[in-house]
Design a protein around this motif. Structure first.
Motif, PDB file in Angstrom:
ATOM      1  N   ALA A 270       6.472   8.825  23.144  1.00  0.00           N
ATOM      2  CA  ALA A 270       6.666   9.460  21.950  1.00  0.00           C
ATOM      3  C   ALA A 270       4.727   8.779  21.675  1.00  0.00           C
ATOM      4  O   ALA A 270       4.000   8.119  21.970  1.00  0.00           O
ATOM      5  CB  ALA A 270       6.722   8.417  20.744  1.00  0.00           C
ATOM      6  N   ASP A 271       4.639  10.439  20.849  1.00  0.00           N
ATOM      7  CA  ASP A 271       3.175  10.202  20.654  1.00  0.00           C
ATOM      8  C   ASP A 271       2.630   8.882  19.529  1.00  0.00           C
ATOM      9  O   ASP A 271       3.244   8.652  18.503  1.00  0.00           O
ATOM     10  CB  ASP A 271       2.812  11.686  19.944  1.00  0.00           C
ATOM     11  N   TRP A 272       1.255   8.475  19.043  1.00  0.00           N
ATOM     12  CA  TRP A 272       0.701   7.711  18.657  1.00  0.00           C
ATOM     13  C   TRP A 272      -0.383   8.316  17.225  1.00  0.00           C
ATOM     14  O   TRP A 272      -0.937   8.779  17.317  1.00  0.00           O
ATOM     15  CB  TRP A 272      -0.437   6.220  18.880  1.00  0.00           C
ATOM     16  N   SER A 273       0.397   7.912  15.919  1.00  0.00           N
ATOM     17  CA  SER A 273      -0.352   8.594  15.323  1.00  0.00           C
ATOM     18  C   SER A 273      -1.839   7.638  14.104  1.00  0.00           C
ATOM     19  O   SER A 273      -1.147   6.922  13.965  1.00  0.00           O
ATOM     20  CB  SER A 273       0.558   9.094  14.198  1.00  0.00           C
ATOM     21  N   LEU A 274      -3.173   9.048  14.548  1.00  0.00           N
ATOM     22  CA  LEU A 274      -3.909   7.863  14.903  1.00  0.00           C
ATOM     23  C   LEU A 274      -4.267   7.855  13.202  1.00  0.00           C
ATOM     24  O   LEU A 274      -4.987   6.763  12.409  1.00  0.00           O
ATOM     25  CB  LEU A 274      -5.283   9.095  15.171  1.00  0.00           C
ATOM     26  N   LEU A 275      -4.216   9.337  12.517  1.00  0.00           N
ATOM     27  CA  LEU A 275      -4.225   9.540  11.378  1.00  0.00           C
ATOM     28  C   LEU A 275      -3.531  10.145  10.773  1.00  0.00           C
ATOM     29  O   LEU A 275      -3.121  11.434  11.242  1.00  0.00           O
ATOM     30  CB  LEU A 275      -6.431   9.866  10.646  1.00  0.00           C
ATOM     31  N   TYR A 328       0.277   2.613   4.958  1.00  0.00           N
ATOM     32  CA  TYR A 328      -0.333   3.200   6.636  1.00  0.00           C
ATOM     33  C   TYR A 328      -1.944   3.002   6.588  1.00  0.00           C
ATOM     34  O   TYR A 328      -1.753   2.510   7.793  1.00  0.00           O
ATOM     35  CB  TYR A 328       0.622   4.664   6.462  1.00  0.00           C
ATOM     36  N   TYR A 329      -2.362   3.093   5.664  1.00  0.00           N
ATOM     37  CA  TYR A 329      -3.798   3.333   5.736  1.00  0.00           C
ATOM     38  C   TYR A 329      -4.269   1.595   5.759  1.00  0.00           C
ATOM     39  O   TYR A 329      -4.920   1.296   6.214  1.00  0.00           O
ATOM     40  CB  TYR A 329      -4.403   4.004   4.429  1.00  0.00           C
ATOM     41  N   SER A 330      -3.681   0.617   5.239  1.00  0.00           N
ATOM     42  CA  SER A 330      -3.897  -0.547   5.286  1.00  0.00           C
ATOM     43  C   SER A 330      -4.281  -1.361   6.918  1.00  0.00           C
ATOM     44  O   SER A 330      -4.420  -1.890   6.619  1.00  0.00           O
ATOM     45  CB  SER A 330      -2.869  -1.774   4.053  1.00  0.00           C
ATOM     46  N   PHE A 331      -2.320  -0.655   7.207  1.00  0.00           N
ATOM     47  CA  PHE A 331      -2.501  -1.870   8.465  1.00  0.00           C
ATOM     48  C   PHE A 331      -3.501  -0.689   9.359  1.00  0.00           C
ATOM     49  O   PHE A 331      -3.944  -1.328  10.615  1.00  0.00           O
ATOM     50  CB  PHE A 331      -1.843  -0.712   9.246  1.00  0.00           C
ATOM     51  N   ARG A 332      -4.289   0.508   9.401  1.00  0.00           N
ATOM     52  CA  ARG A 332      -4.785   1.025  10.018  1.00  0.00           C
ATOM     53  C   ARG A 332      -6.511   0.296   9.885  1.00  0.00           C
ATOM     54  O   ARG A 332      -7.578  -0.039  10.729  1.00  0.00           O
ATOM     55  CB  ARG A 332      -5.255   2.525  10.071  1.00  0.00           C
ATOM     56  N   LEU A 333      -6.888   0.268   8.220  1.00  0.00           N
ATOM     57  CA  LEU A 333      -7.643  -0.741   8.144  1.00  0.00           C
ATOM     58  C   LEU A 333      -7.932  -1.916   8.995  1.00  0.00           C
ATOM     59  O   LEU A 333      -9.180  -2.178   9.297  1.00  0.00           O
ATOM     60  CB  LEU A 333      -7.679  -0.928   6.787  1.00  0.00           C
ATOM     61  N   MET A 334      -6.682  -2.930   8.723  1.00  0.00           N
ATOM     62  CA  MET A 334      -7.292  -4.188   8.919  1.00  0.00           C
ATOM     63  C   MET A 334      -7.153  -3.858  11.128  1.00  0.00           C
ATOM     64  O   MET A 334      -7.982  -4.742  10.919  1.00  0.00           O
ATOM     65  CB  MET A 334      -5.779  -5.061   9.150  1.00  0.00           C
ATOM     66  N   SER A 385      -5.492  -6.339   3.144  1.00  0.00           N
ATOM     67  CA  SER A 385      -5.265  -5.152   3.762  1.00  0.00           C
ATOM     68  C   SER A 385      -3.683  -5.245   4.673  1.00  0.00           C
ATOM     69  O   SER A 385      -3.104  -4.869   4.553  1.00  0.00           O
ATOM     70  CB  SER A 385      -5.772  -4.216   4.888  1.00  0.00           C
ATOM     71  N   GLY A 386      -3.696  -6.381   5.322  1.00  0.00           N
ATOM     72  CA  GLY A 386      -2.471  -6.933   6.030  1.00  0.00           C
ATOM     73  C   GLY A 386      -1.719  -7.558   5.456  1.00  0.00           C
ATOM     74  O   GLY A 386      -0.342  -7.392   5.362  1.00  0.00           O
ATOM     75  N   TRP A 387      -2.080  -8.518   3.884  1.00  0.00           N
ATOM     76  CA  TRP A 387      -1.440  -8.551   3.044  1.00  0.00           C
ATOM     77  C   TRP A 387      -1.101  -8.128   2.412  1.00  0.00           C
ATOM     78  O   TRP A 387       0.322  -7.964   1.593  1.00  0.00           O
ATOM     79  CB  TRP A 387      -1.570 -10.036   1.776  1.00  0.00           C
ATOM     80  N   ILE A 388      -1.261  -6.315   1.612  1.00  0.00           N
ATOM     81  CA  ILE A 388      -0.756  -5.134   1.256  1.00  0.00           C
ATOM     82  C   ILE A 388       0.194  -5.017   2.339  1.00  0.00           C
ATOM     83  O   ILE A 388       1.771  -4.230   2.043  1.00  0.00           O
ATOM     84  CB  ILE A 388      -1.664  -4.862   1.307  1.00  0.00           C
ATOM     85  N   VAL A 389       0.338  -4.569   3.548  1.00  0.00           N
ATOM     86  CA  VAL A 389       0.836  -4.145   4.446  1.00  0.00           C
ATOM     87  C   VAL A 389       1.935  -5.200   4.429  1.00  0.00           C
ATOM     88  O   VAL A 389       3.868  -4.704   4.465  1.00  0.00           O
ATOM     89  CB  VAL A 389       0.978  -4.054   5.890  1.00  0.00           C
ATOM     90  N   ARG A 390       1.909  -5.957   4.414  1.00  0.00           N
ATOM     91  CA  ARG A 390       3.438  -7.414   4.615  1.00  0.00           C
ATOM     92  C   ARG A 390       3.784  -7.314   3.527  1.00  0.00           C
ATOM     93  O   ARG A 390       5.249  -7.482   3.201  1.00  0.00           O
ATOM     94  CB  ARG A 390       2.079  -8.514   4.538  1.00  0.00           C
ATOM     95  N   CYS A 391       3.157  -7.663   2.238  1.00  0.00           N
ATOM     96  CA  CYS A 391       4.123  -7.221   0.587  1.00  0.00           C
ATOM     97  C   CYS A 391       4.854  -6.054   0.412  1.00  0.00           C
ATOM     98  O   CYS A 391       6.109  -5.782  -0.502  1.00  0.00           O
ATOM     99  CB  CYS A 391       3.638  -8.704   0.070  1.00  0.00           C
ATOM    100  N   VAL A 392       3.611  -5.348   0.414  1.00  0.00           N
ATOM    101  CA  VAL A 392       4.549  -3.658  -0.411  1.00  0.00           C
ATOM    102  C   VAL A 392       5.065  -3.421   1.051  1.00  0.00           C
ATOM    103  O   VAL A 392       6.178  -2.803   0.495  1.00  0.00           O
ATOM    104  CB  VAL A 392       2.897  -3.001  -0.704  1.00  0.00           C
ATOM    105  N   GLY A 393       4.763  -3.830   2.016  1.00  0.00           N
ATOM    106  CA  GLY A 393       5.752  -3.016   3.159  1.00  0.00           C
ATOM    107  C   GLY A 393       7.395  -2.862   3.264  1.00  0.00           C
ATOM    108  O   GLY A 393       8.457  -3.159   3.788  1.00  0.00           O
ATOM    109  N   ARG A 394       8.042  -5.005   2.355  1.00  0.00           N
ATOM    110  CA  ARG A 394       8.549  -5.572   2.557  1.00  0.00           C
ATOM    111  C   ARG A 394       9.541  -4.839   1.190  1.00  0.00           C
ATOM    112  O   ARG A 394      10.840  -5.070   1.502  1.00  0.00           O
ATOM    113  CB  ARG A 394       8.721  -6.554   1.810  1.00  0.00           C
ATOM    114  N   GLN A 395       8.959  -4.238   0.474  1.00  0.00           N
ATOM    115  CA  GLN A 395       9.621  -3.704  -0.596  1.00  0.00           C
ATOM    116  C   GLN A 395      10.947  -2.050  -0.149  1.00  0.00           C
ATOM    117  O   GLN A 395      10.395  -2.015   1.153  1.00  0.00           O
ATOM    118  CB  GLN A 395       8.944  -2.956  -1.294  1.00  0.00           C
ATOM    119  N   PRO A 396      11.747  -2.451  -1.125  1.00  0.00           N
ATOM    120  CA  PRO A 396      12.012  -2.653  -2.838  1.00  0.00           C
ATOM    121  C   PRO A 396      12.680  -4.339  -2.306  1.00  0.00           C
ATOM    122  O   PRO A 396      13.564  -4.365  -3.363  1.00  0.00           O
ATOM    123  CB  PRO A 396      13.099  -1.593  -2.773  1.00  0.00           C
TER     124      PRO A 396
END
Length: 476
Positions: A270-275, A328-334, A385-396
């Motif tokens: 599988a290809d990996w999405s850079l941006l 998506y972009y929070s993970f890449r920023l981190m 950014s990591g906490w955004i991924v962790r908590c926003v990604g847990r939703q809903p």
């Protein structure tokens, strides 16, 4: 502006705002406490007064961050009772006690010995003072353990069952040692230490560029560089392990982190999405830059996936995270910041080996010093950014797979929540600029080299023995 009348959205915004602001301060104190243990240990071992003055100087920034952290963190706990009462009723037997452990076991340990660390230099034995500094560091990092334990349990609840909407604890230690706990605690511990190292290194680089106390701050720069050589690559490895646990336990979050809409079967390349530009309405990426066949290597260090990667389309919109682009972009920023910090560390280490960081030559490394100054805030961005991924990604979900966020919020008038959110924004803005003001004053003044060394009796207050003869001042 419909969100202004939505209690759920406003309560989430309020908790997110207070959490993001509060996180700025303990991130530095937990890591800087370890640095203070190092420099005070060097002072005790070598008796070099520079290390003593380092401990005194950096402890000022420590206590400033500690104070702002306490002021900004206290309202967060109260929100569980005000804005998230149904959640607290459901999981309070475990979640509440873990937060209580953080307050009584960690915060009290840190706060209890902080006074000795700050004001006990001439009042207690040097060994006792060093033990106090160690206790402060242990308390600060014990807070990280309990907070990450509580949050990890929200990600992967364990140790009991939900009965009629209430969590019944069956195995307390299994709940603490939930599947996310160990890697999450390790990842956050390294994040706080790495952030602190680059803040201390960046401030030291600023002094060196300004030609103020160059030899003095060359010492602090090389101390943090020595620790960063071990920490920065280790953080990337532990971060990868954290992503693996998301892969196995939270497939919806992984799909959002990678903006993966279609399922990738096991055994496939599988290809990996850079941006990319994720579009939730059309359920695809409007445009995308990919690296061919890289996804299995990034996820598992293999050429093919051993397990399927489920796409977001496997779930209905109400059962998958919103704001995919943010995740998506929070993970890449981190992740990108982690590699930038490793790069700066490697260049610095090479220059050190070449003898370019000696007290005489370090001033010539202008661009290296500037790079450390620019890196000083990057750790904060990575943590947030990591906490955004962790908590926003847990939703809903508030408790993943068990309690939906919509069912966890208190039934409050939206206007009341908007009022409290506005007050928090105003108060925290004042706190933020106050911290910047006092922090800049501490840095502008620099270290005080005229402070008495511990054990220097001439600077201690003179005690008067009441049994000694005191001349009578009455008239004869």
């Amino acid at each position: 502006m419909d969100f202004l009348s939505d209690t759920l959205i406003l309560s989430r915004m309020q908790f997110a705002f207070t959490a993001i602001f509060h996180m700025l301060w303990p991130v530095l104190t937990t890591g800087m406490a370890i640095y203070l243990v190092i420099v005070e240990g060097l002072w005790l071992k070598t008796k070099n007064p520079d290390y003593y003055h380092h401990a005194r100087f950096w402890s000022k920034l420590y206590v400033l961050n500690f104070g702002i952290g306490v002021a900004s963190g206290s309202p967060m706990a109260f929100q569980f009772g005000t804005n998230w009462a149904p959640f607290s009723e459901s999981v309070g037997d475990f979640f509440g006690s873990v937060l209580g452990f953080e307050a009584t076991m960690a915060f009290m340990l840190e706060a209890g010995f902080l006074g000795i660390m700050l004001f006990g230099w001439q009042r207690v034995n040097p060994t006792i003072h060093y033990i106090a500094t160690i206790c402060v560091a242990v308390g600060a990092n014990l807070s990280t353990f309990w907070i990450l334990t509580a949050n990890s349990w929200l990600q992967t609840p364990a140790g009991g069952d939900f009965v009629d909407g209430k969590f019944i604890v069956k195995d307390y230690f299994a709940a603490i040692a939930n599947p996310f706990m160990l890697k999450s605690v390790s990842h956050m511990f390294l994040a706080t230490l790495e952030t602190s190292l680059f803040v201390i290194g960046g401030i030291s680089a600023w002094y060196i560029l300004k030609k103020r106390h160059q030899a003095f701050f060359a010492k602090s720069f090389k101390i943090v560089l020595a620790v960063a050589i071990a920490i920065t690559p280790l953080q990337i490895f532990v971060g990868h392990l954290s992503a693996e646990q998301v892969y196995h336990h939270q497939p919806t979050k992984l799909a959002a982190m990678e903006a993966q809409w279609e399922t990738i079967p096991a055994g496939e390349k599988a290809d990996w999405s850079l941006l990319a530009f994720p579009d939730e309405k059309t359920e695809n990426n409007k445009w995308e830059i990919t690296i061919p066949n890289a996804f299995p290597y990034i996820l598992e260090f293999k050429s093919r996936l051993s397990e399927p990667v489920l796409g977001l389309k496997e779930w209905t919109p109400e059962n998958r995270p919103r704001m995919v682009g943010l995740i998506y972009y929070s993970f890449r920023l981190m992740s990108g910041i982690a590699f930038v910090l490793v790069g700066v560390m490697l260049v610095s280490a090479i220059q050190w080996l070449r003898g370019k960081l000696s007290e005489e030559n370090i001033i010539q490394q202008k661009w290296l010093m500037i790079s450390w100054m620019w890196c000083a805030p990057l750790g904060y961005l990575a943590v947030e950014s990591g906490w955004i991924v962790r908590c926003v990604g847990r939703q809903p979900w508030t408790v993943y797979g068990e309690i939906r966020t919509a069912d966890a919020v208190s039934n409050l008038p939206a206007g009341d929540v908007l009022t409290s959110l506005t007050i928090f924004i105003c108060l925290y803005t004042v706190l933020f600029f106050s911290a910047l003001y006092f922090g800049s004053r501490i840095i502008a003044k620099g270290p005080k080299f005229d402070l008495p060394l511990p054990g220097d009796d001439k600077d201690l207050p003179v005690e008067v023995d009441s049994a000694q003869h005191i001349p009578d001042s009455r008239p004869i």
